[in-house]
Design an enzyme around this catalytic site. Structure first.
Site, PDB file in Angstrom:
ATOM      1  CB  CYS A 102      -0.883   0.040   1.200  1.00  0.00           C
ATOM      2  SG  CYS A 102      -1.989   1.532   1.297  1.00  0.00           S
ATOM      3  CG  HIS A 144      -5.564  -2.419  -1.537  1.00  0.00           C
ATOM      4  ND1 HIS A 144      -4.548  -3.096  -0.702  1.00  0.00           N
ATOM      5  CD2 HIS A 144      -5.099  -1.047  -1.187  1.00  0.00           C
ATOM      6  CE1 HIS A 144      -3.723  -2.006  -0.211  1.00  0.00           C
ATOM      7  NE2 HIS A 144      -4.227  -0.990  -0.541  1.00  0.00           N
ATOM      8  CD  GLU A 145      -6.489   1.341  -4.241  1.00  0.00           C
ATOM      9  OE1 GLU A 145      -6.507   2.381  -3.593  1.00  0.00           O
ATOM     10  OE2 GLU A 145      -5.445   0.889  -4.281  1.00  0.00           O
ATOM     11  CG  HIS A 148      -7.197   2.767   0.670  1.00  0.00           C
ATOM     12  ND1 HIS A 148      -6.416   3.223   1.776  1.00  0.00           N
ATOM     13  CD2 HIS A 148      -6.350   2.340  -0.065  1.00  0.00           C
ATOM     14  CE1 HIS A 148      -5.352   2.500   1.716  1.00  0.00           C
ATOM     15  NE2 HIS A 148      -5.168   1.908   0.496  1.00  0.00           N
TER      16      HIS A 148
HETATM   17 NI    NI Z   1      -3.448   1.124  -0.350  1.00  0.00          NI
END
Ligand code: NI
Length: 182
Positions: A102, A144-145, A148
């Site tokens: 990340c 993953h995004e 966030h």
């Molecule tokens: Ni990330």
């Protein structure tokens, strides 16, 4: 165009739930997307979410480079683009664990379990609706995004913290393949 400052783990902007984008076609959103794509590519990342550049809005940019793409289709190559106000839906029960990094947690990698296949919808930076099914690396990047946007960083998804470490040490131990950062 400008390179944006990337928040690192510990900054509160990475832990809050981001707000919806009211007007995805607004000029300031287009500018933000352009700057985020430039920042992601400069940092050699494959994904970057707005909270990572201190903007608590529900959008991220990502790309699937040829080196990380599968045979095509759901896991094929994708040019850099944005997904605004995404809605992600897991498909099936299958999960897969793989190494992730990340841009907000530089120098580290960890093994993270993810859904093997997901559907996602939203709009792109031109206001065009997007509806896709993703598997393989493509599925990992969007999960993953999207995390966030909900204030979730990949270590929070890990189930085995013995598989979390510094890139150089992992490479020396040959425990991890080179992975892209998102
Ligand atoms: Ni990330």
């Amino acid at each position: 165009m400008a390179l944006l400052k990337i928040a690192r783990m510990g900054h509160p902007v990475l832990l809050r739930r981001a707000d919806p984008v009211a007007d995805p076609a607004a000029p300031e959103i287009r500018r933000l997307v352009a700057d985020m794509i430039e920042t992601m590519i400069d940092a050699k990342g494959v994904g970057l979410a707005a909270p990572q550049v201190h903007v608590p809005l529900r959008l991220f940019v990502f790309r699937i480079p040829p080196a990380r793409a599968g045979a095509g289709g759901e896991d094929g190559e994708l040019a850099a683009g944005a997904l605004i106000n995404p809605v992600l839906t897991p498909l099936g029960e299958e999960t897969a664990a793989g190494w992730e990094g990340c841009l907000s947690i530089p120098g580290l990698r960890g093994v993270v379990p993810r859904h093997a296949r997901v559907h996602y919808a939203g709009v792109d930076e031109t206001g065009t609706p997007v509806s896709r099914t993703a598997s393989g690396f493509h599925a990992v990047v969007v999960q993953h995004e999207n995390d966030h946007l909900d204030g979730i960083l990949y270590p929070m998804r890990m189930t085995d913290l013995s598989r979390f470490g510094f890139v150089e040490e992992l490479a020396e131990a040959a425990a991890a393949p080179p992975v892209a950062r998102a």
